[in-house]
Each structure stands twice: as structure tokens, then as C-alpha cells.
Design an enzyme around this catalytic site. Structure first.
Site, mmCIF file in Angstrom:
data_model
loop_
_atom_site.group_PDB
_atom_site.id
_atom_site.type_symbol
_atom_site.label_atom_id
_atom_site.label_comp_id
_atom_site.label_asym_id
_atom_site.label_seq_id
_atom_site.Cartn_x
_atom_site.Cartn_y
_atom_site.Cartn_z
ATOM 1 N N SER A 120 0.844 -1.206 0.000
ATOM 2 C CA SER A 120 0.000 0.000 0.000
ATOM 3 C C SER A 120 0.875 1.250 0.000
ATOM 4 O O SER A 120 2.095 1.180 0.211
ATOM 5 C CB SER A 120 -0.893 0.003 1.244
ATOM 6 O OG SER A 120 -0.077 0.200 2.396
ATOM 7 N N ASP A 170 -1.327 -1.699 -3.913
ATOM 8 C CA ASP A 170 -2.683 -1.760 -3.362
ATOM 9 C C ASP A 170 -3.215 -0.327 -3.178
ATOM 10 O O ASP A 170 -2.552 0.512 -2.552
ATOM 11 C CB ASP A 170 -2.603 -2.478 -2.005
ATOM 12 C CG ASP A 170 -3.949 -2.810 -1.422
ATOM 13 O OD1 ASP A 170 -4.914 -2.971 -2.188
ATOM 14 O OD2 ASP A 170 -4.023 -2.919 -0.176
ATOM 15 N N GLU A 197 -11.269 0.204 -9.303
ATOM 16 C CA GLU A 197 -12.401 -0.047 -8.383
ATOM 17 C C GLU A 197 -13.617 0.765 -8.805
ATOM 18 O O GLU A 197 -13.521 1.952 -9.114
ATOM 19 C CB GLU A 197 -11.992 0.309 -6.949
ATOM 20 C CG GLU A 197 -13.123 0.057 -5.937
ATOM 21 C CD GLU A 197 -12.645 0.067 -4.486
ATOM 22 O OE1 GLU A 197 -11.511 -0.389 -4.215
ATOM 23 O OE2 GLU A 197 -13.411 0.537 -3.631
ATOM 24 N N HIS A 255 -12.851 -2.616 4.860
ATOM 25 C CA HIS A 255 -11.498 -2.807 5.386
ATOM 26 C C HIS A 255 -11.493 -2.850 6.919
ATOM 27 O O HIS A 255 -12.384 -2.289 7.560
ATOM 28 C CB HIS A 255 -10.589 -1.670 4.916
ATOM 29 C CG HIS A 255 -10.338 -1.696 3.441
ATOM 30 N ND1 HIS A 255 -10.850 -0.759 2.587
ATOM 31 C CD2 HIS A 255 -9.646 -2.569 2.667
ATOM 32 C CE1 HIS A 255 -10.469 -1.037 1.344
ATOM 33 N NE2 HIS A 255 -9.751 -2.141 1.363
ATOM 34 N N GLY A 256 -10.475 -3.504 7.472
ATOM 35 C CA GLY A 256 -10.265 -3.469 8.915
ATOM 36 C C GLY A 256 -10.856 -4.655 9.649
ATOM 37 O O GLY A 256 -11.311 -5.632 9.044
ATOM 38 N N ALA A 303 -11.442 -8.562 2.727
ATOM 39 C CA ALA A 303 -11.886 -9.956 2.813
ATOM 40 C C ALA A 303 -11.293 -10.721 3.993
ATOM 41 O O ALA A 303 -11.294 -11.950 3.999
ATOM 42 C CB ALA A 303 -11.561 -10.666 1.494
ATOM 43 N N SER A 304 -10.796 -10.014 4.998
ATOM 44 C CA SER A 304 -10.309 -10.736 6.186
ATOM 45 C C SER A 304 -11.482 -11.311 6.969
ATOM 46 O O SER A 304 -12.551 -10.708 7.045
ATOM 47 C CB SER A 304 -9.501 -9.790 7.086
ATOM 48 O OG SER A 304 -8.183 -9.665 6.593
HETATM 49 P P1 13P Z 1 -8.879 -6.430 5.151
HETATM 50 O O1 13P Z 1 -8.792 -5.231 6.016
HETATM 51 O O2 13P Z 1 -10.205 -7.104 5.272
HETATM 52 O O3 13P Z 1 -7.750 -7.388 5.373
HETATM 53 O O4 13P Z 1 -8.784 -5.944 3.620
HETATM 54 C C1 13P Z 1 -7.522 -5.715 3.032
HETATM 55 C C2 13P Z 1 -7.637 -5.059 1.696
HETATM 56 O O5 13P Z 1 -8.672 -4.984 1.074
HETATM 57 C C3 13P Z 1 -6.394 -4.489 1.145
HETATM 58 O O6 13P Z 1 -6.623 -3.795 -0.044
HETATM 59 O O1 G3H Z 2 -6.757 -1.619 2.137
HETATM 60 C C1 G3H Z 2 -5.958 -1.281 2.989
HETATM 61 C C2 G3H Z 2 -4.875 -2.197 3.387
HETATM 62 O O2 G3H Z 2 -5.259 -2.951 4.506
HETATM 63 C C3 G3H Z 2 -3.603 -1.436 3.607
HETATM 64 O O3 G3H Z 2 -3.665 -0.700 4.768
HETATM 65 O O4 G3H Z 2 -3.005 1.599 4.102
HETATM 66 O O5 G3H Z 2 -2.790 0.816 6.480
HETATM 67 O O6 G3H Z 2 -1.246 -0.052 4.719
HETATM 68 P P1 G3H Z 2 -2.616 0.512 5.032
HETATM 69 ZN ZN ZN Z 3 -8.496 -2.821 -0.143
#
Ligand code: 13P
Ligand code: G3H
Ligand code: ZN
Length: 311
Positions: A50, A82, A134, A180-181, A215-216
Site C-alpha cells: 500500500s 494496493d 475499483e 477494510h479493517g 476480505a479478512s
Molecule cells: P482487510 O482489512 O479485510 O484485510 O482488507 C484488506 C484489503 O482490502 C487491502 O486492499
Molecule cells: O486496504 C488497505 C490495506 O489494509 C492497507 O492498509 O493503508 O494501512 O497499509 P494501510
Molecule cells: Zn483494499
């Protein structure tokens, strides 16, 4: 083996009814944990970086760590940006050795998203790099958002054909209810994803690879370890793995996972430090975090995504 793009990976995943894990990397131990798991399971892999990771660890360090992983593991690996926020960041990654980039212009209106994405696609394709974009807004659908607003955040299936054909993009991230998260759904509610929207999108762009962000699954095993060792992650809830299995069997070819790795690493580090207040050798706690990362990635590859043996 040199870095690969995702073209071949996605074609095989689409036809084979499985998905490739795209795991976020921020340091050496995370790269090692992920790639050891994928290497042992003979799975293709996407390592993603990222904007925040580039700021934290430095672009060159991350590229060199991935190059080391390629030497140590005989599997196809794509190195992906990312959530690239703009053309300049995408260009820096294309020029700097990545094989895939995401341009995330989803916060803009439809035509502006197309314009920015198209510019990245033209530059990337001229340099042999593939592009993910996206469409739709990935965000938690909160209680105080009314149904009309919530619907507007999901990807609109009737926009995807035009978006894909006008941009020339190689894969598309969609919004169907993930976020996310570690706090994705309200406690006590039934987590739901809009598979009807996914199906309609797949029908409109058959054979085209779809990407699922956020997708976590937020393993309760690691949440419990964190809770038991001085942390606080009460009410952390992820996407049920059964839903990810269903997505992986469909047109979803790339499944993004970061929070699960953060939880795994943190559970390991917390466990060691909480129980051994005198510990001060970083290797002592980082190796436990790294082993947890390896274990969760192996689980995802084997039991959720189905990419084992597909390298
Ligand atoms: P999570 O926060 O669900 O792991 O998603 C990660 C993600 O989409 C990174 O682009
Ligand atoms: O989609 C976000 C990813 O989990 C990356 O997170 O921007 O904190 O590195 P970050
Ligand atoms: Zn993402």
C-alpha cells in the site's frame, strides 16, 4: 522465477473455480511468513504494497524483500500496488519494478474514475504491467445510512461493461458489502454480502476477473489471544469464511487480506511479551508473529481460496 503479472494466474483461477490470495506486506517477517506458506503449498501468490507500506518500509526495501522471496520460493509471485491513490504513485511503482498496480479512483464520479484509470492503464500496458481499478465504494454500511444511500455505495452492475471497455482495465474491484479493517459488521447482526450483485456483474462481463477487497475473516482464535494478553479488540468481526469460499468459486479471482495478517502477527508478539516481561530480543517475539502469519496464510490457501497446488 521472475515476477509475473496476474494475467495467467487469473485466467487459471477463473476457469478452475478458485482464487488467488493478495496479502499485504510491510516488513521482512510478513513477506517470509506469507511466501513460506505459499511455497510449501505450491500456490501462486500476490504480494501487495500500500501507499502506507511504501511510506513505512521504503519502496526499495519492499521490492528487494520480494526479490529475495522469489529466490527462496519456486512459485509465481505478482508484486502489486494496493489502492494506488493517483497516476504518480502508480507510475513510480510501474517504473520501480511492480508487475501490477491498482488505481483506486473510486471516490470520484464515474467519468472521472474512467479518465484517471484509463491514463494509468495506457502507461502500465506500455510497460507490461497490469491494472486493477475499483467501481463502487467500499465502506461499512452503517445503521444510520439509509437504504438508498447504502445501495448507492455498492457497485452498480449496469456500469461495469462501460467502465471495463472504456478503461481497458485488467481486473475490477467491486463493492458488495465487505469493508477494510477488523470491525466489518455490527455485533449481533447477520453478516451479509450482496452475491446477487456479484452474479449480475459476472453475467455482464463473463470471464472478467473480479477482486474482493476487505476480505479478512478476523480469526476469533487470534482475537482471543490478543484479548487474553492485554489487548482490546472487543467486537472485531470479519467476513465468514464460507462466503469467501463461495466468492472464490465464482468470478472472484483475487481476495485481499491484510487485517488477518495483522491480527496473527500481533497475537504472536503480544503473547510473548505479555508472558515474558523481560524479553527484549526482537527475534524472540517476531518469530512467533511470523509463524502465525505463515499459519493463517496456509489456512487461507488450503481451506478458503483453493489455490494450493496451482502454481
Ligand atoms: P482487510 O482489512 O479485510 O484485510 O482488507 C484488506 C484489503 O482490502 C487491502 O486492499
Ligand atoms: O486496504 C488497505 C490495506 O489494509 C492497507 O492498509 O493503508 O494501512 O497499509 P494501510
Ligand atoms: Zn483494499
Amino acid at each position: 522465477m521472475p515476477l509475473v503479472t496476474t494475467t495467467e494466474m487469473f485466467k487459471k483461477a477463473y476457469d478452475g473455480g478458485y482464487a488467488i490470495g493478495a496479502f499485504n506486506v510491510n516488513n521482512m517477517e510478513i513477506v517470509q511468513g506469507i511466501t513460506e506458506a505459499a511455497g510449501e503449498l505450491n500456490s501462486p501468490l500476490i504480494l501487495q504494497v500500500s501507499k502506507g507500506a511504501r511510506k513505512y518500509a521504503n519502496h526499495t526495501y519492499l521490492v528487494k524483500l520480494v526479490e529475495a522471496a522469489l529466490i527462496e520460493n519456486n512459485i509465481p509471485i505478482a508484486l502489486h500496488l494496493d489502492h494506488g491513490p493517483d497516476f504518480e504513485t502508480c507510475k513510480a511503482c510501474i517504473d520501480g519494478g511492480f508487475s501490477s498496480v491498482m488505481i483506486d479512483a473510486s471516490k470520484y464520479d464515474f467519468n472521472k474514475n474512467i479518465e484517471i484509470t484509463k491514463k494509468v492503464v495506457e502507461y502500465a500496458h506500455a510497460h507490461g504491467v497490469v491494472v486493477e481499478a475499483e467501481l463502487g465504494k467500499l465502506a461499512g454500511v452503517e445503521d444510520d445510512v439509509n437504504v438508498k444511500d447504502a445501495d448507492a455505495m455498492y457497485t452498480q452492475p449496469d456500469e461495469v461493461e462501460e467502465f471495463v471497455s472504456r478503461t481497458g482495465v485488467d481486473s475490477l474491484a467491486i463493492a458488495i458489502g465487505t469493508s477494510h479493517g477488523a470491525f466489518k459488521f455490527k455485533p449481533g447482526t447477520d453478516p451479509q454480502l450482496r452475491f446477487d450483485i456479484l452474479d449480475e456483474i459476472s453475467r455482464r462481463i463473463p470471464g472478467f476477473p473480479i477482486v474482493l477487497h476487505g476480505a479478512s475473516s478476523v480469526s476469533q482464535e487470534y482475537v482471543k489471544i490478543i484479548q487474553a494478553n492485554g489487548g482490546n479488540l472487543k467486537d472485531a468481526i470479519g467476513v465468514p469464511e464460507e462466503m469467501l469460499r463461495k466468492a472464490a468459486r465464482s468470478s472472484v479471482c483475487k481476495v485481499n487480506i491484510d487485517s488477518d495478517l495483522r491480527l496473527a502477527m500481533t497475537a504472536g508478539v503480544r503473547e510473548v511479551l505479555y508472558n515474558n516481561p523481560g524479553a527484549f530480543d526482537p527475534r524472540e517475539y517476531l518469530k512467533v508473529g511470523r509463524a502465525n502469519v505463515k499459519s493463517i496464510v496456509a489456512h487461507k490457501i488450503k481451506n478458503v481460496l483453493g489455490s494450493d497446488g496451482k502454481a
